[in-house]
Design an enzyme around this catalytic site. Structure first.
Site, PDB file in Angstrom:
ATOM      1  N   CYS A  34       0.865  -1.172   0.000  1.00 31.32           N
ATOM      2  CA  CYS A  34       0.000   0.000   0.000  1.00 31.32           C
ATOM      3  C   CYS A  34       0.904   1.225   0.000  1.00 31.32           C
ATOM      4  O   CYS A  34       2.050   1.151  -0.445  1.00 31.32           O
ATOM      5  CB  CYS A  34      -0.939  -0.022   1.208  1.00 31.32           C
ATOM      6  SG  CYS A  34      -0.083  -0.076   2.798  1.00 31.32           S
ATOM      7  N   ALA A  35       0.437   2.345   0.502  1.00 29.23           N
ATOM      8  CA  ALA A  35       1.215   3.576   0.421  1.00 29.23           C
ATOM      9  C   ALA A  35       2.485   3.532   1.256  1.00 29.23           C
ATOM     10  O   ALA A  35       3.494   4.142   0.902  1.00 29.23           O
ATOM     11  CB  ALA A  35       0.353   4.760   0.859  1.00 29.23           C
TER      12      ALA A  35
END
Length: 479
Positions: A34-35
């Site tokens: 994810c980020a």
């Protein structure tokens, strides 16, 4: 994605050690990112040494959540580490959704049920946040006492039309919220979401008596006999719990009739049977049961406010982030939605925000006290930054749960913030956002935004100060 030579040489030593610490390549079932985090599905989570992984270069912490091993790397860097990881592990990259699906297969029935409830609201939260932000804007423009004795609209009559336009847009989604919930729930439970839309339209049909009007006694509903059963033709405005239940029912009926009806007549007969049976169940069983359940939830919450008062607020804010550790916090969204439908506001969201900021304060206190340690500084700054935007997992699993005492100090900070929320009467107009993003959905009434900032800063300060004091006085072993 192939990593270039410079990136590979920089991160390969860390990746090789990481693969060893998770039980070698053979233990990897899937990987995505994810980020900020590398997200792995392992065949056996017990083989992963999360403590040792958290001590690796370029790693800011690791934990298991949602049956995924989540390794905190940091924004930007995680992309490069992921490229090296997939290449070294000899696996193909997966989307985040694929990894979530893989991990869900390893969960028990209760865990899958909790996740399903969360997924239903994830899809519609952006719309709710947009509507709540619009409510906040029109509240700032319309209410007196925020910027002076007159409202902004009264001071600048030229914007009255704009404010009216914003006001209409802000309430649109809430008038059809049960329809959106039954659509999303039907889709999540594997049914045809269009059938969910049809049933949602039936729930809000204009020929049915308005549920709010019936509730306040201004309208008497029509009562019909349905196969000998007396049925009140009342719509389901605000019926969030009922919509969730009906989404499940429609999905199951859709799959059942799609299997049982012959292919030659399936196209029209299966949907027909699904809608007829689900509609009958809506008015005869699910609707009445759902109303009892939703009334019980709302009445229980309001009872806690009336009878437990400040103690109840402090208790909830003190333990809410501990609930996050278990993953059970996802069901709170359904409760918040029902609370908004029944009362028009949400007192849970500010409590969740101060609970989160208490933990953010604890990790901030840890970071400041351990500033000379480069590793502690890297982990702490990243984890604290995440809490400001409503994400507590890096703080919880990277620091607070790991060392235990910051978790306790953060919980105390959250409880103190909860007391302020009670005393100031802060309420939200929506749900799904906390900390800085949550500012957008706070009710402006009675200086709500100012009190919201003060409550969060108080929780943050208490968590930070108590953590620093503990570290200075007790000098615990931080290895």
């Amino acid at each position: 994605m192939m990593a270039d030579s410079t990136i590979k040489s920089k991160y390969l030593p860390t990746v090789k050690e990481m693969i060893r610490l998770i039980g070698e390549k053979e233990n990897i079932q899937g990987a995505a990112h994810c980020a900020t985090r590398l997200r792995l599905v392992l065949k056996d989570n017990s083989l992963a040494d999360t403590k040792a992984i958290g001590e690796l270069d370029h790693v800011k912490g690791s934990f298991v959540a949602g049956d995924q091993l989540q390794i905190i790397i940091g924004a930007g860097t995680v992309n490069d580490v992921y490229a090296v990881f997939t290449e070294e592990a000899g696996i193909s990259g997966m989307s985040l959704g694929d990894v979530k699906e893989q991990s869900a297969q390893k969960q028990n029935a209760f865990q899958r049920g909790i996740k399903a409830l969360s997924d239903v609201f994830v899809e519609i939260i952006p719309g709710l946040l947009a509507a709540a932000l619009l409510m906040g804007v029109t509240g700032l423009l319309s209410q007196k006492g925020i910027f002076g004795p007159k409202s902004v609209v009264e001071m600048y009559p030229a914007i009255e039309g704009f404010n009216r336009f914003i006001s209409i847009m802000s309430t649109g989604i809430f008038t059809i919220l049960p329809l959106l919930v039954v659509y999303s729930a039907t889709k999540r439970f594997g049914g045809n979401p269009v059938l969910g839309l049809v049933l949602g339209a039936i729930m809000l049909h204009p020929d049915l008596a308005n549920a709010y009007a019936v509730g306040n006694g201004t309208v008497k509903p029509e009562v019909i006999s349905l196969f000998g059963l007396k049925v009140s033709l009342v719509a389901f405005q605000g019926g969030i719990i009922i919509a969730l239940m009906m989404g499940f029912v429609i999905a199951k009926l859709d799959k059942f009739f799609s299997r049982k009806v012959p292919d030659m007549i399936k196209l029209f007969l299966a949907p027909f049977l699904t809608i007829v049976v689900s509609g009958f169940l809506l008015f005869s069983a699910v609707g009445p049961l759902g109303r009892l359940l939703s009334d019980g939830i709302t009445n229980g919450l309001m009872w806690s406010v009336d009878h437990l008062g400040i103690v109840g607020f402090m208790l909830f804010a003190g333990v809410q982030q501990i609930i996050v550790i278990t993953g059970l916090h996802h069901v709170i969204g359904a409760v918040e939605a029902q609370l908004i439908a029944d009362t028009g506001s949400n007192f849970i969201m500010p409590l969740m925000s101060v609970a989160l900021m208490g933990q953010g304060g604890a990790v901030l206190g840890y970071t400041l006290a351990m500033w000379k340690s480069e590793k502690a500084r890297q982990i702490g700054v990243s984890a604290f930054g995440s809490t400001l935007f409503g994400i507590s997992e890096p703080a919880l699993f990277g620091v607070n749960v790991k060392y235990k005492f910051p978790l306790i100090m953060g919980s105390i900070g959250g409880a103190i913030g909860g007391a302020y929320v009670y005393l100031s009467g802060i309420k939200a107009l929506g749900f799904g956002a906390t900390a800085i993003p949550g500012f957008a959905i706070i009710a402006a009434k009675d200086s709500g935004h100012l009190h919201y900032v003060a409550a969060n800063l108080l929780a943050l300060a208490v968590g930070a100060i108590l953590t620093i004091i503990y570290l200075k006085v007790r000098k615990p072993n931080m290895d």
